[in-house]
Design a protein around this motif. Structure first.
Motif, PDB file in Angstrom:
ATOM      1  N   GLY A 146       0.775  -1.225   0.000  1.00 52.91           N
ATOM      2  CA  GLY A 146       0.000   0.000   0.000  1.00 52.91           C
ATOM      3  C   GLY A 146       0.810   1.280   0.000  1.00 52.91           C
ATOM      4  O   GLY A 146       0.298   2.333  -0.372  1.00 52.91           O
ATOM      5  N   GLN A 147       2.067   1.192   0.411  1.00 49.96           N
ATOM      6  CA  GLN A 147       2.852   2.413   0.635  1.00 49.96           C
ATOM      7  C   GLN A 147       3.782   2.769  -0.508  1.00 49.96           C
ATOM      8  O   GLN A 147       4.377   3.848  -0.500  1.00 49.96           O
ATOM      9  N   ALA A 148       3.961   1.863  -1.477  1.00 50.06           N
ATOM     10  CA  ALA A 148       4.900   2.094  -2.578  1.00 50.06           C
ATOM     11  C   ALA A 148       6.237   2.654  -2.080  1.00 50.06           C
ATOM     12  O   ALA A 148       6.631   3.767  -2.401  1.00 50.06           O
ATOM     13  N   PRO A 149       6.949   1.876  -1.268  1.00 46.69           N
ATOM     14  CA  PRO A 149       8.229   2.378  -0.744  1.00 46.69           C
ATOM     15  C   PRO A 149       9.275   2.493  -1.852  1.00 46.69           C
ATOM     16  O   PRO A 149       9.189   1.811  -2.879  1.00 46.69           O
ATOM     17  N   ASP A 150      10.241   3.388  -1.644  1.00 49.20           N
ATOM     18  CA  ASP A 150      11.362   3.525  -2.585  1.00 49.20           C
ATOM     19  C   ASP A 150      12.455   2.506  -2.295  1.00 49.20           C
ATOM     20  O   ASP A 150      13.280   2.211  -3.168  1.00 49.20           O
ATOM     21  N   LEU A 151      12.450   2.008  -1.056  1.00 49.63           N
ATOM     22  CA  LEU A 151      13.447   1.005  -0.658  1.00 49.63           C
ATOM     23  C   LEU A 151      12.928   0.302   0.586  1.00 49.63           C
ATOM     24  O   LEU A 151      12.211   0.898   1.393  1.00 49.63           O
ATOM     25  N   ILE A 152      13.284  -0.975   0.721  1.00 53.93           N
ATOM     26  CA  ILE A 152      12.868  -1.748   1.891  1.00 53.93           C
ATOM     27  C   ILE A 152      14.104  -2.220   2.645  1.00 53.93           C
ATOM     28  O   ILE A 152      15.000  -2.839   2.052  1.00 53.93           O
ATOM     29  N   LEU A 153      14.178  -1.892   3.929  1.00 52.85           N
ATOM     30  CA  LEU A 153      15.209  -2.416   4.817  1.00 52.85           C
ATOM     31  C   LEU A 153      14.581  -3.578   5.574  1.00 52.85           C
ATOM     32  O   LEU A 153      13.485  -3.456   6.129  1.00 52.85           O
ATOM     33  N   LEU A 154      15.281  -4.700   5.602  1.00 53.76           N
ATOM     34  CA  LEU A 154      14.671  -5.938   6.083  1.00 53.76           C
ATOM     35  C   LEU A 154      15.565  -6.661   7.075  1.00 53.76           C
ATOM     36  O   LEU A 154      16.658  -7.119   6.714  1.00 53.76           O
ATOM     37  N   ASP A 155      15.092  -6.764   8.317  1.00 61.15           N
ATOM     38  CA  ASP A 155      15.727  -7.630   9.312  1.00 61.15           C
ATOM     39  C   ASP A 155      15.487  -9.075   8.877  1.00 61.15           C
ATOM     40  O   ASP A 155      14.478  -9.376   8.229  1.00 61.15           O
ATOM     41  N   ILE A 156      16.415  -9.960   9.196  1.00 59.22           N
ATOM     42  CA  ILE A 156      16.228 -11.368   8.829  1.00 59.22           C
ATOM     43  C   ILE A 156      15.634 -12.167   9.970  1.00 59.22           C
ATOM     44  O   ILE A 156      14.738 -12.991   9.788  1.00 59.22           O
ATOM     45  N   GLN A 157      16.111 -11.923  11.195  1.00 60.38           N
ATOM     46  CA  GLN A 157      15.642 -12.690  12.338  1.00 60.38           C
ATOM     47  C   GLN A 157      14.425 -12.006  12.957  1.00 60.38           C
ATOM     48  O   GLN A 157      14.531 -11.011  13.667  1.00 60.38           O
ATOM     49  N   LEU A 158      13.254 -12.531  12.622  1.00 57.23           N
ATOM     50  CA  LEU A 158      11.988 -11.964  13.079  1.00 57.23           C
ATOM     51  C   LEU A 158      11.120 -13.093  13.622  1.00 57.23           C
ATOM     52  O   LEU A 158      11.262 -14.244  13.201  1.00 57.23           O
ATOM     53  N   PRO A 159      10.220 -12.766  14.544  1.00 58.71           N
ATOM     54  CA  PRO A 159       9.279 -13.795  15.013  1.00 58.71           C
ATOM     55  C   PRO A 159       8.348 -14.197  13.869  1.00 58.71           C
ATOM     56  O   PRO A 159       7.945 -13.358  13.070  1.00 58.71           O
ATOM     57  N   GLY A 160       8.014 -15.475  13.796  1.00 63.15           N
ATOM     58  CA  GLY A 160       7.160 -15.919  12.689  1.00 63.15           C
ATOM     59  C   GLY A 160       7.963 -16.022  11.409  1.00 63.15           C
ATOM     60  O   GLY A 160       9.029 -16.625  11.365  1.00 63.15           O
ATOM     61  N   MET A 161       7.447 -15.392  10.386  1.00 64.60           N
ATOM     62  CA  MET A 161       8.086 -15.431   9.066  1.00 64.60           C
ATOM     63  C   MET A 161       9.467 -14.778   9.120  1.00 64.60           C
ATOM     64  O   MET A 161       9.599 -13.655   9.587  1.00 64.60           O
ATOM     65  N   ASP A 162      10.518 -15.465   8.644  1.00 66.06           N
ATOM     66  CA  ASP A 162      11.838 -14.841   8.668  1.00 66.06           C
ATOM     67  C   ASP A 162      12.050 -13.963   7.433  1.00 66.06           C
ATOM     68  O   ASP A 162      11.233 -13.941   6.510  1.00 66.06           O
ATOM     69  N   GLY A 163      13.155 -13.233   7.449  1.00 66.46           N
ATOM     70  CA  GLY A 163      13.411 -12.249   6.400  1.00 66.46           C
ATOM     71  C   GLY A 163      13.548 -12.858   5.012  1.00 66.46           C
ATOM     72  O   GLY A 163      13.190 -12.230   4.024  1.00 66.46           O
ATOM     73  N   TYR A 164      14.077 -14.068   4.947  1.00 64.43           N
ATOM     74  CA  TYR A 164      14.218 -14.708   3.636  1.00 64.43           C
ATOM     75  C   TYR A 164      12.841 -14.951   3.013  1.00 64.43           C
ATOM     76  O   TYR A 164      12.625 -14.708   1.827  1.00 64.43           O
ATOM     77  N   GLU A 165      11.932 -15.460   3.839  1.00 64.04           N
ATOM     78  CA  GLU A 165      10.576 -15.715   3.346  1.00 64.04           C
ATOM     79  C   GLU A 165       9.879 -14.400   2.986  1.00 64.04           C
ATOM     80  O   GLU A 165       9.166 -14.322   1.974  1.00 64.04           O
ATOM     81  N   ILE A 166      10.106 -13.366   3.819  1.00 63.41           N
ATOM     82  CA  ILE A 166       9.511 -12.060   3.524  1.00 63.41           C
ATOM     83  C   ILE A 166      10.006 -11.544   2.177  1.00 63.41           C
ATOM     84  O   ILE A 166       9.229 -11.066   1.350  1.00 63.41           O
ATOM     85  N   ALA A 167      11.312 -11.660   1.943  1.00 64.45           N
ATOM     86  CA  ALA A 167      11.882 -11.184   0.679  1.00 64.45           C
ATOM     87  C   ALA A 167      11.268 -11.929  -0.503  1.00 64.45           C
ATOM     88  O   ALA A 167      10.916 -11.328  -1.521  1.00 64.45           O
ATOM     89  N   ARG A 168      11.124 -13.244  -0.358  1.00 65.15           N
ATOM     90  CA  ARG A 168      10.520 -14.028  -1.454  1.00 65.15           C
ATOM     91  C   ARG A 168       9.093 -13.566  -1.725  1.00 65.15           C
ATOM     92  O   ARG A 168       8.681 -13.428  -2.884  1.00 65.15           O
ATOM     93  N   ARG A 169       8.335 -13.310  -0.664  1.00 64.85           N
ATOM     94  CA  ARG A 169       6.940 -12.886  -0.863  1.00 64.85           C
ATOM     95  C   ARG A 169       6.856 -11.484  -1.443  1.00 64.85           C
ATOM     96  O   ARG A 169       5.989 -11.192  -2.279  1.00 64.85           O
ATOM     97  N   LEU A 170       7.740 -10.582  -1.003  1.00 65.65           N
ATOM     98  CA  LEU A 170       7.760  -9.232  -1.573  1.00 65.65           C
ATOM     99  C   LEU A 170       8.058  -9.299  -3.065  1.00 65.65           C
ATOM    100  O   LEU A 170       7.471  -8.567  -3.867  1.00 65.65           O
ATOM    101  N   ARG A 171       8.958 -10.185  -3.448  1.00 61.21           N
ATOM    102  CA  ARG A 171       9.345 -10.307  -4.856  1.00 61.21           C
ATOM    103  C   ARG A 171       8.237 -10.915  -5.714  1.00 61.21           C
ATOM    104  O   ARG A 171       8.266 -10.814  -6.936  1.00 61.21           O
ATOM    105  N   GLU A 172       7.264 -11.565  -5.076  1.00 66.22           N
ATOM    106  CA  GLU A 172       6.129 -12.105  -5.840  1.00 66.22           C
ATOM    107  C   GLU A 172       5.169 -11.006  -6.274  1.00 66.22           C
ATOM    108  O   GLU A 172       4.330 -11.217  -7.147  1.00 66.22           O
ATOM    109  N   ASN A 173       5.294  -9.821  -5.642  1.00 71.93           N
ATOM    110  CA  ASN A 173       4.445  -8.684  -5.990  1.00 71.93           C
ATOM    111  C   ASN A 173       5.105  -7.901  -7.123  1.00 71.93           C
ATOM    112  O   ASN A 173       6.143  -7.267  -6.934  1.00 71.93           O
ATOM    113  N   GLN A 174       4.499  -7.944  -8.303  1.00 69.80           N
ATOM    114  CA  GLN A 174       5.102  -7.306  -9.471  1.00 69.80           C
ATOM    115  C   GLN A 174       5.283  -5.800  -9.275  1.00 69.80           C
ATOM    116  O   GLN A 174       6.197  -5.197  -9.819  1.00 69.80           O
TER     117      GLN A 174
END
Ligand code: MN
Length: 130
Positions: free
Chosen positions: A44-72
């Motif tokens: 929703g925010q159309a960021p210019d850049l995303i900073l991503l921690d890897i060690q997070l509760p629940g979904m880790d950063g690797y999975e988050i990155a993969r899901r973000l990349r699925e959004n064209q």
């Protein structure tokens, strides 16, 4: 218009420090404290850049990155992992998950901004900055 940074991080000290550094430099920072929140905000925010921690509760950063990349709509948004995982192979794992780069924690407050701006400058959509 200010460039917008989405920062996905669960550690309050890191959230405070990195938000302070980026806001002082004139960026708008949108904070997310989990992957689910970050993915929703990224859409929703159309960021210019995303900073991503890897060690997070629940979904880790690797999975988050993969899901973000699925959004064209986010295909050209740089994703930079910011993580204390400093093991050999973690950089490759982050890049393999769709991140464009990797900044190690603890961050160096004197160089962090320049490290981030390297990725902003390389963004194809550009921000109007030379
Ligand atoms: Mn964390």
């Amino acid at each position: 218009m200010k460039q917008r940074i989405l920062y996905i991080e669960d550690n309050e000290q890191n959230l405070y420090l990195i938000t302070f550094i980026m806001e002082t430099a004139g960026y708008q920072v949108v904070q997310a404290r989990s992957g689910e929140e970050g993915i929703a905000l990224a859409g929703g925010q159309a960021p210019d850049l995303i900073l991503l921690d890897i060690q997070l509760p629940g979904m880790d950063g690797y999975e988050i990155a993969r899901r973000l990349r699925e959004n064209q709509a986010l295909a050209k948004v740089p994703i930079v992992a910011v993580t204390s995982y400093a093991m050999v192979g973690d950089r490759e794992k982050a890049l393999g998950a769709g991140c464009d780069g990797y900044i190690e924690k603890p961050i160096n407050p004197d160089t962090f901004l320049a490290q981030v701006e390297c990725f902003l400058g390389a963004a194809p959509s550009g921000g109007g900055q030379a």
